[in-house]
Structure formats: structure tokens, C-alpha cells
Design a protein around this motif. Structure first.
Motif, PDB file in Angstrom:
ATOM      1  N   ARG A   1       0.860  -1.187   0.000  1.00 39.40           N
ATOM      2  CA  ARG A   1       0.000   0.000   0.000  1.00 39.40           C
ATOM      3  C   ARG A   1       0.889   1.228   0.000  1.00 39.40           C
ATOM      4  O   ARG A   1       1.844   1.303   0.771  1.00 39.40           O
ATOM      5  CB  ARG A   1      -0.896   0.035   1.256  1.00 39.40           C
ATOM      6  CG  ARG A   1      -1.862  -1.126   1.344  1.00 39.40           C
ATOM      7  CD  ARG A   1      -2.767  -1.013   2.578  1.00 39.40           C
ATOM      8  NE  ARG A   1      -3.425  -2.291   2.827  1.00 39.40           N
ATOM      9  CZ  ARG A   1      -4.187  -2.529   3.895  1.00 39.40           C
ATOM     10  NH1 ARG A   1      -4.395  -1.585   4.800  1.00 39.40           N
ATOM     11  NH2 ARG A   1      -4.750  -3.708   4.051  1.00 39.40           N
TER      12      ARG A   1
ATOM     13  N   GLU B   1       1.435   4.113   1.371  1.00 34.49           N
ATOM     14  CA  GLU B   1       1.062   4.924   2.521  1.00 34.49           C
ATOM     15  C   GLU B   1       2.266   5.743   2.964  1.00 34.49           C
ATOM     16  O   GLU B   1       3.378   5.504   2.514  1.00 34.49           O
ATOM     17  CB  GLU B   1       0.656   4.025   3.690  1.00 34.49           C
ATOM     18  CG  GLU B   1      -0.502   3.123   3.366  1.00 34.49           C
ATOM     19  CD  GLU B   1      -1.155   2.597   4.633  1.00 34.49           C
ATOM     20  OE1 GLU B   1      -1.850   3.382   5.292  1.00 34.49           O
ATOM     21  OE2 GLU B   1      -0.971   1.412   4.953  1.00 34.49           O
TER      22      GLU B   1
ATOM     23  N   ARG C   1       4.278   1.257   9.992  1.00 34.44           N
ATOM     24  CA  ARG C   1       3.523   1.459   8.742  1.00 34.44           C
ATOM     25  C   ARG C   1       4.489   1.469   7.574  1.00 34.44           C
ATOM     26  O   ARG C   1       5.369   2.312   7.503  1.00 34.44           O
ATOM     27  CB  ARG C   1       2.738   2.774   8.816  1.00 34.44           C
ATOM     28  CG  ARG C   1       1.593   2.843   7.821  1.00 34.44           C
ATOM     29  CD  ARG C   1       0.808   4.139   7.943  1.00 34.44           C
ATOM     30  NE  ARG C   1      -0.112   4.183   9.067  1.00 34.44           N
ATOM     31  CZ  ARG C   1      -1.205   3.428   9.177  1.00 34.44           C
ATOM     32  NH1 ARG C   1      -1.502   2.572   8.242  1.00 34.44           N
ATOM     33  NH2 ARG C   1      -1.990   3.537  10.224  1.00 34.44           N
TER      34      ARG C   1
HETATM   35 MG    MG Z   1      -4.792   1.636   6.871  1.00 33.97          MG
END
Ligand code: MG
Ligand code: ATP
Length: 536
Positions: free
Chosen positions: A218, A220, A226
Motif C-alpha cells: 500500500r 502509505e 507502517r
Molecule cells: Mg490503513
């Protein structure tokens, strides 16, 4: 001299290295063992799939699909892509012959590259593509005629005609399918459902219980916990609804399945010794009751719109449930006063939610209810849950899951119930490390210190035997003075050094040094193996 290029891992991705990978392996091994005891089998779906699969399953309105997916067109012709963008956005109007001629060159170049790509099968020779190619060739001829006429007449009608045909080109170019739109998977539930349908798994004994582990992607903003390539360990339970059975029925059975899935994750975390594990559950209703609640929520939110931040204001329109997710300090008071979904569940949903709680109690699984728990993906219904752990800062969710009856059907399969979860493995590992449960340095059981040609043969044979018995052995490629060898054994964290020189080879009595206390004894090969086996 050519400049040396330094390659680095792409932002948001990272190398997992030893000894940390030991911990990753043992976490994954534990998952296999625990999930196996619950009757789950492993599925390994591909890393990329049609973009459309994720768009449909996850939902076009979610962040994942609207801005975080790594998608690409599946063909190998970069030149064509560049020419295509040129042809797709023609200049608004051109009136000089030079520009007209240049435009024609682009088109002819595009056509010849397209022809080549179709011949060597980089681009499909589908009937649609062949027709568009034919139409474009015809247009190219017409364009050139128009330009030639214009060079004689200089008339506005001819230049207008040229411009009109130019716009027509862009339409035909658009009709050419240069390759499938693919995406790196942002999650795996959609793939598992696709596989369930593709392999006709509804014909297997139901429910089908599958687990997976592997990287997800992803785009991000990278931060602690993350990443852009991260790892998930997840599981899904899929069960076809027999024809004529109302999927709303069997509430008790669904609740038991939900509770067992949750019990399994908790058992996995307990086995790992994960600390500060908190399970939160909620029911977010179904197709009957959720829309009504969402409307009520929207109406209430509109009354307090001015007091909300821009994100929440936007979500009033796009996805009011996500407002409940807000972490903004000044919105908390307002959210606390909003209507709660638990008070607006239909009878089926309320019944199932109560039963899930009873089932969790029976299984000794502790939980807290959180009426504000909603999930980021569109396909969830009824039971939703999230698990947090210690040591992760604001990215403290290690697992998210929920029920998604209807997803398989949405993807073209038979009516099917589903429940599953995805664990963020990176965060799980981070939490274990914070609690001091990091993997031990790999170390060696035995360092073989040898010197001399005869000793090398003995050393090789010894290493082979020890490795076959499962011990970790370091065998230096060249002979070393014993002092140096012992230093190296120490650095590698070896437990024993096996010292093999002329003496040892001649007598068959090996010198074994225990590195922890420096003690040294002589013994036969058999005795040494016996000692290692006993773990002395
Ligand atoms: Mg998320
Ligand atoms: P979050 O609210 O943290 O963004 P999410 O709702 O997007 O999570 P899911 O799509 O439900 O997460 O994925 C399940 C789990 O995968 C999360 O609980 C989290 O542990 C992990 N996860 C999700 N996105 C990332 C990421 N970019 N990097 C690392 N782990 C992630």
C-alpha cells in the motif's frame, strides 16, 4: 570512470535480516502450528491480481483503492505508452503544416510499434484491437490527404477537418487495450475469495478454512509500524449458503464460527507471549439495518458539522461511519453523544451479536465492546473486531477482522458466508521485540577448528555428520592457527570448538573445548555426538 550508482531499498520497504528473521520464522511457524490445530490449511495466492478484483472487493471509495494501490498496465512496450499519451491529448487546434506533419509522424510511429507489439504478442490481437488498428490506419491516410489538400488551398475548412480527425484518433487509441490493469495486492481476502470461486471450493466439505501469510503493498506514508511493503498473516472461513436457505438464519452457528476464529487469533498471540493484548468487538449491522443507522448518523453529524474538522466534514458525505474512527481530541466529546449502532441493530444482527459475546465467554476469551469500531474496508458486516498490543505507539492495531457474508457473491460466486482476520506481522514482531522477545543471535553449536591436510578430510566428514544430525556447524574453508580459530568461534557465539589436528586424527580422540568456561576434554566422535544430543 563511470559513476557508481548506489542502490537502496525503496522508501517504505526494508530488508529483514538475521538474526531478526529467526523471530519472523518462529512467529510464522507458530501460526502454522496453531492454525493447523484448528483445521486450517495454507493458501498461497499470487502477489498480483486484476486491479478490478481489489476495487470491487475492498470498495472504490476506500483509501486503499483510491490512492494506495500499486497498479500497472501489463505490457512491455514503454514507447507505445508514451506515444499513446501524446495521441490521447492532441493539441487543441493546429493550423500550420509543420505541426500537422509532426502529428502524423507520431501516429505512424504509434501504428508501426503497435503492429510490432501485436506480432510478437506483447499486445493482444483481440478483435477489438484489430478493428481499432484498422480504423487508425484509415484515419492516418485521411489525415495525410487533408494536410496535402490544405497545403494547396490553405482553407479553414481543411484545417478544421484535420483537427476533427485528430480528435477522432484519440478515441480510437483509447479503444486499444494495451494490457490488463494489474495491482500488487493490498490485502488478501479478495484473492482468497477469488480462489474459492475459481477452484469450485463450494463443492468441498464446508466450511473451507484457509490461512495465508506474505507481503501486501500500500502506498502509505511510511512511519513506525507502517510500511509500503508489509506482511500479513491472515485466515478466512468460507461457507456456501445452501440454496433456499435464508442467509440471515443460523445465527447461532455463525456466532460460534466467529467466536472460534477470534479464539484462534487469541490462542496464537498467547502462544507467542504477546503482551498487553486487547480485543475489541462490535457489530456494524447488515444490509438491512446499517443503511438506516448511517442515515441517522449523517443527520446527527450534519447538526454538528461546524464543530468538526475538515476530514470528518468530508466523511459526513462519503462515509459517516468513519467519523466514529476519528482520533482528533476536540471531536471526542461530540462523537460520544452520537447515536450508537448497538441501539439500532435489526433483530437478526442484535441476536447474533449477543450470541457472539456468549460464545466468547464460553471459550474464556476476554473482550471489550467498542461501539466506535468500524473497519476500513467496505465488505464487512455484523461482527467486527480489532486487537491491539503494547509497544507500538499510535499504530497499535495488530489485527483486524470481521464477517463479510456476500463478498464471494459480489465477486461472481455463489451466496457464501465469510469471516476472517488479518494480522500485521511487522507490528506483531515489533511488539514482541519491544517486550524483549527478539530472536537470539543465530550462533553455532560447533565450530570446527582444523589444521593440516589430513585434518581437513576429518573435519569435512565430522561437519557432514554433525549437520545431518541437525546441529549448526561452522567449517572454515582454510585451516587456521588454533588461537585464531578459537577467537572466531567465540565471535560467532559457538558453544563448542572441535579441535582437529594431526594428533586427533591419528588417535581418533577429538579435543572439544566448551567456549563458555574454556574447559577442554578429549572424546571420541560418538561421545561428542552423544553429548550434543543431550544438549550438555
Ligand atoms: Mg490503513
Ligand atoms: P490501520 O488503521 O493501522 O491503517 P487498517 O485498517 O488499514 O489498519 P487492515 O487493512 O485491516 O488495516 O489490515 C490488518 C492489519 O494489517 C492492521 O491491523 C495492521 O496491523 C496491518 N497493517 C495495515 N496496513 C499496514 C501498513 N501499511 N504497514 C504495516 N502494517 C499494516
Amino acid at each position: 570512470m563511470a559513476e557508481k550508482k548506489k542502490f537502496q531499498a525503496i522508501k517504505g520497504t526494508r530488508d529483514l535480516l538475521p538474526p531478526e528473521t529467526e523471530l519472523w520464522n518462529s512467529v510464522e511457524q507458530t501460526a502454522r502450528e496453531v492454525f493447523g490445530t484448528f483445521g486450517f490449511g495454507e493458501i498461497r495466492p499470487p502477489i498480483f491480481e486484476p486491479t478490478e478484483l481489489f476495487a470491487r472487493a475492498v470498495g472504490g471509495e476506500t483509501d486503499i483503492v483510491s490512492k494506495e494501490m500499486y497498479s500497472f498496465e501489463d505490457h512491455g512496450s514503454k514507447g507505445l505508452t508514451a506515444l499513446r499519451s501524446l495521441l490521447l491529448t492532441p493539441p487543441r487546434s493546429i493550423t500550420d503544416q509543420q505541426s500537422m506533419w509532426l502529428y502524423e509522424c507520431f501516429l505512424l510511429d504509434f501504428l508501426s510499434q503497435l503492429d510490432l507489439a501485436m506480432q510478437n504478442q506483447t499486445i493482444s490481437k483481440s478483435p477489438e484491437n484489430l478493428r481499432a488498428q484498422q480504423d487508425l490506419s484509415t484515419l492516418a491516410g485521411e489525415l495525410s490527404q487533408t494536410r496535402l489538400r490544405y497545403s494547396e488551398t490553405n482553407s479553414g475548412t481543411d484545417s478544421e477537418m484535420f483537427n476533427k480527425r485528430m480528435r477522432k484518433v484519440s478515441i480510437f487509441v483509447l479503444l486499444i487495450n494495451m494490457g490488463d490493469e494489474l495491482a500488487l495486492r493490498p490485502e488478501a481476502t479478495a484473492s482468497v475469495c477469488r480462489a474459492y470461486i475459481e477452484h469450485g471450493m463450494h463443492a468441498l466439505p464446508q466450511p473451507v478454512k484457509l490461512y495465508y501469510m506474505g507481503p501486501m503493498f500500500r502506498r502509505e506514508r511510511p512511519q513506525k509500524g507502517r510500511y509500503r511493503q508489509f506482511y500479513q498473516i491472515g485466515a478466512e472461513v468460507l461457507e456456501m449458503v445452501p440454496p433456499n436457505q435464508d442467509p440471515a438464519k443460523n445465527i447461532g452457528k455463525d456466532a460460534a464460527v466467529d467466536a472460534e476464529v477470534i479464539e484462534m487469533v487469541m490462542a496464537f498471540f498467547a502462544r507467542l507471549g504477546l503482551e498487553g493484548v486487547k480485543l475489541e468487538i462490535n457489530s456494524i449491522g447488515d444490509r438491512d439495518c446499517r443503511p438506516k443507522y448511517v442515515e441517522l448518523l449523517r443527520a446527527e453529524l450534519l447538526k454538528v458539522k461546524d464543530k468538526l474538522g475538515p476530514d470528518s466534514q468530508r466523511r459526513i458525505e462519503t462515509n459517516p461511519l468513519r467519523v466514529l474512527d476519528s482520533k482528533l481530541e476536540n471531536e471526542q466529546g461530540i462523537i460520544a453523544g452520537l447515536p450508537k449502532i448497538a441501539d439500532h441493530l435489526c433483530a437478526n444482527c442484535a441476536g447474533q451479536y449477543a450470541e457472539v459475546k456468549r460464545q466468547l465467554n464460553m471459550r474464556g476469551v476476554a473482550y471489550a465492546e467498542n461501539w466506535r469500531l468500524v473497519r476500513g474496508l467496505d465488505y464487512y458486516m455484523r461482527t467486527t473486531f480489532e486487537i491491539t498490543a503494547l509497544g507500538l505507539g499510535s499504530q497499535n492495531a495488530v489485527c483486524g477482522g470481521g464477517r463479510y457474508d456476500g463478498l464471494v457473491e459480489l465477486l461472481g460466486g455463489p451466496p457464501t458466508k465469510g469471516i476472517g482476520f488479518a494480522i500485521g506481522e511487522d507490528r506483531l514482531i515489533l511488539s514482541l521485540q519491544e517486550a524483549g522477545k527478539g530472536g537470539a543471535a543465530q550462533g553455532r553449536d560447533v565450530f570446527v577448528a582444523w589444521m593440516g591436510e589430513k585434518a581437513q578430510a576429518t573435519a569435512i566428514a565430522a561437519a557432514q555428520k554433525l549437520r545431518a544430525a541437525g546441529f549448526r556447524v561452522e567449517l572454515p574453508p582454510v585451516g587456521q592457527k588454533f588461537g585464531k580459530a578459537l577467537g572466531q568461534a567465540d565471535k560467532l557465539g559457538a558453544r563448542y570448538a572441535l579441535i582437529l589436528g594431526d594428533d586427533e586424527v591419528a588417535t581418533g580422540q577429538w579435543t572439544v573445548k566448551t567456549l563458555a568456561d574454556g574447559s577442554q576434554t578429549k572424546m571420541s566422535e560418538a561421545e561428542f555426538l552423544e553429548m550434543l544430543r543431550k544438549g550438555l
